[in-house]
Design a protein around this motif. Sequence first.
Motif, PDB file in Angstrom:
ATOM      1  N   THR A   3       0.834  -1.197   0.000  1.00  0.00           N
ATOM      2  CA  THR A   3       0.000   0.000   0.000  1.00  0.00           C
ATOM      3  C   THR A   3       0.868   1.247   0.000  1.00  0.00           C
ATOM      4  O   THR A   3       2.081   1.171   0.201  1.00  0.00           O
ATOM      5  CB  THR A   3      -0.909   0.014   1.245  1.00  0.00           C
ATOM      6  OG1 THR A   3      -0.071   0.079   2.390  1.00  0.00           O
ATOM      7  CG2 THR A   3      -1.778  -1.234   1.304  1.00  0.00           C
ATOM      8  N   THR A   4       0.224   2.368  -0.200  1.00  0.00           N
ATOM      9  CA  THR A   4       0.941   3.642  -0.172  1.00  0.00           C
ATOM     10  C   THR A   4       1.502   3.916   1.224  1.00  0.00           C
ATOM     11  O   THR A   4       2.594   4.478   1.357  1.00  0.00           O
ATOM     12  CB  THR A   4      -0.017   4.775  -0.590  1.00  0.00           C
ATOM     13  OG1 THR A   4      -0.563   4.450  -1.855  1.00  0.00           O
ATOM     14  CG2 THR A   4       0.711   6.098  -0.670  1.00  0.00           C
ATOM     15  N   ILE A   5       0.775   3.514   2.242  1.00  0.00           N
ATOM     16  CA  ILE A   5       1.242   3.719   3.623  1.00  0.00           C
ATOM     17  C   ILE A   5       2.547   2.951   3.854  1.00  0.00           C
ATOM     18  O   ILE A   5       3.504   3.477   4.432  1.00  0.00           O
ATOM     19  CB  ILE A   5       0.157   3.277   4.628  1.00  0.00           C
ATOM     20  CG1 ILE A   5      -1.059   4.179   4.505  1.00  0.00           C
ATOM     21  CG2 ILE A   5       0.698   3.264   6.044  1.00  0.00           C
ATOM     22  CD1 ILE A   5      -2.259   3.734   5.309  1.00  0.00           C
ATOM     23  N   ILE A   6       2.600   1.704   3.390  1.00  0.00           N
ATOM     24  CA  ILE A   6       3.814   0.893   3.577  1.00  0.00           C
ATOM     25  C   ILE A   6       4.976   1.498   2.799  1.00  0.00           C
ATOM     26  O   ILE A   6       6.105   1.602   3.319  1.00  0.00           O
ATOM     27  CB  ILE A   6       3.554  -0.559   3.143  1.00  0.00           C
ATOM     28  CG1 ILE A   6       2.567  -1.218   4.091  1.00  0.00           C
ATOM     29  CG2 ILE A   6       4.860  -1.356   3.091  1.00  0.00           C
ATOM     30  CD1 ILE A   6       2.114  -2.585   3.668  1.00  0.00           C
ATOM     31  N   ARG A   7       4.752   1.903   1.578  1.00  0.00           N
ATOM     32  CA  ARG A   7       5.831   2.478   0.784  1.00  0.00           C
ATOM     33  C   ARG A   7       6.326   3.794   1.374  1.00  0.00           C
ATOM     34  O   ARG A   7       7.524   4.054   1.439  1.00  0.00           O
ATOM     35  CB  ARG A   7       5.369   2.679  -0.666  1.00  0.00           C
ATOM     36  CG  ARG A   7       5.353   1.386  -1.472  1.00  0.00           C
ATOM     37  CD  ARG A   7       5.169   1.677  -2.947  1.00  0.00           C
ATOM     38  NE  ARG A   7       3.928   2.395  -3.224  1.00  0.00           N
ATOM     39  CZ  ARG A   7       2.774   1.834  -3.534  1.00  0.00           C
ATOM     40  NH1 ARG A   7       2.701   0.520  -3.635  1.00  0.00           N
ATOM     41  NH2 ARG A   7       1.704   2.559  -3.762  1.00  0.00           N
ATOM     42  N   THR A   8       5.406   4.635   1.847  1.00  0.00           N
ATOM     43  CA  THR A   8       5.800   5.918   2.437  1.00  0.00           C
ATOM     44  C   THR A   8       6.548   5.709   3.749  1.00  0.00           C
ATOM     45  O   THR A   8       7.575   6.353   3.990  1.00  0.00           O
ATOM     46  CB  THR A   8       4.549   6.787   2.676  1.00  0.00           C
ATOM     47  OG1 THR A   8       3.853   6.923   1.448  1.00  0.00           O
ATOM     48  CG2 THR A   8       4.933   8.139   3.220  1.00  0.00           C
ATOM     49  N   THR A   9       6.054   4.807   4.579  1.00  0.00           N
ATOM     50  CA  THR A   9       6.725   4.527   5.842  1.00  0.00           C
ATOM     51  C   THR A   9       8.122   3.953   5.593  1.00  0.00           C
ATOM     52  O   THR A   9       9.092   4.309   6.272  1.00  0.00           O
ATOM     53  CB  THR A   9       5.895   3.530   6.671  1.00  0.00           C
ATOM     54  OG1 THR A   9       4.577   4.058   6.834  1.00  0.00           O
ATOM     55  CG2 THR A   9       6.517   3.298   8.026  1.00  0.00           C
ATOM     56  N   THR A  10       8.218   3.086   4.608  1.00  0.00           N
ATOM     57  CA  THR A  10       9.510   2.493   4.265  1.00  0.00           C
ATOM     58  C   THR A  10      10.491   3.550   3.790  1.00  0.00           C
ATOM     59  O   THR A  10      11.681   3.498   4.117  1.00  0.00           O
ATOM     60  CB  THR A  10       9.328   1.422   3.180  1.00  0.00           C
ATOM     61  OG1 THR A  10       8.472   0.415   3.697  1.00  0.00           O
ATOM     62  CG2 THR A  10      10.656   0.823   2.762  1.00  0.00           C
ATOM     63  N   VAL A  51      10.369  -5.916   0.751  1.00  0.00           N
ATOM     64  CA  VAL A  51       8.949  -6.234   0.960  1.00  0.00           C
ATOM     65  C   VAL A  51       8.049  -5.092   0.482  1.00  0.00           C
ATOM     66  O   VAL A  51       6.954  -5.333  -0.029  1.00  0.00           O
ATOM     67  CB  VAL A  51       8.703  -6.550   2.450  1.00  0.00           C
ATOM     68  CG1 VAL A  51       7.233  -6.679   2.742  1.00  0.00           C
ATOM     69  CG2 VAL A  51       9.438  -7.818   2.838  1.00  0.00           C
ATOM     70  N   ALA A  52       8.510  -3.861   0.625  1.00  0.00           N
ATOM     71  CA  ALA A  52       7.636  -2.719   0.326  1.00  0.00           C
ATOM     72  C   ALA A  52       7.572  -2.375  -1.162  1.00  0.00           C
ATOM     73  O   ALA A  52       6.734  -1.567  -1.559  1.00  0.00           O
ATOM     74  CB  ALA A  52       8.124  -1.497   1.096  1.00  0.00           C
TER      75      ALA A  52
END
Length: 155
Positions: A3-10, A51-52
């Motif tokens: 998701t966008t949240i995972i990519r941004t957090t990463t 993973v991201a």
Amino acid sequence: MTTTIIRTTTRFLAPLILVFGAYIILHGHLTPGGGFQGGAVFASGLALLIVANSKDKVQELFEKTPLTQLESIGALGFLGIGLLGLMGYTFLKNVIANSGFLFGAPTPKGINPGYLNTGGTLSYLNIFVGTKVLAGLTSIILIFFLILRRERDEW
């Protein structure tokens, strides 16, 4: 699928984790940790990147990364430093300590906060072990990711 949240957090966390892993490797002779622990932390940051991102992006990121060569350099460097100790009649003897060479400055007497330049061969061993561990763990994670992603795409 990420998701966008995972990519941004990463995007924010991965550089911090990588820097923290390098810190643990370099300060292993002064603080808790060392080459193995720092390499594992560093590899976890790379695992987060793996993973991201999508399979294509991961292949692009790691296609030219020489993980096998890094792992070999880590093993050979550790063995070389160990054999260097034979100059002092013992395998892994700290022959660089108090020599004035890089990481070989004399340790000041009394209470001190710890100086990075005083580890002798221990600092080099931490760097080589960290390199081997981060390359090995990243290779394992990368292989699992590519195998699982391929099977999922084929279904």
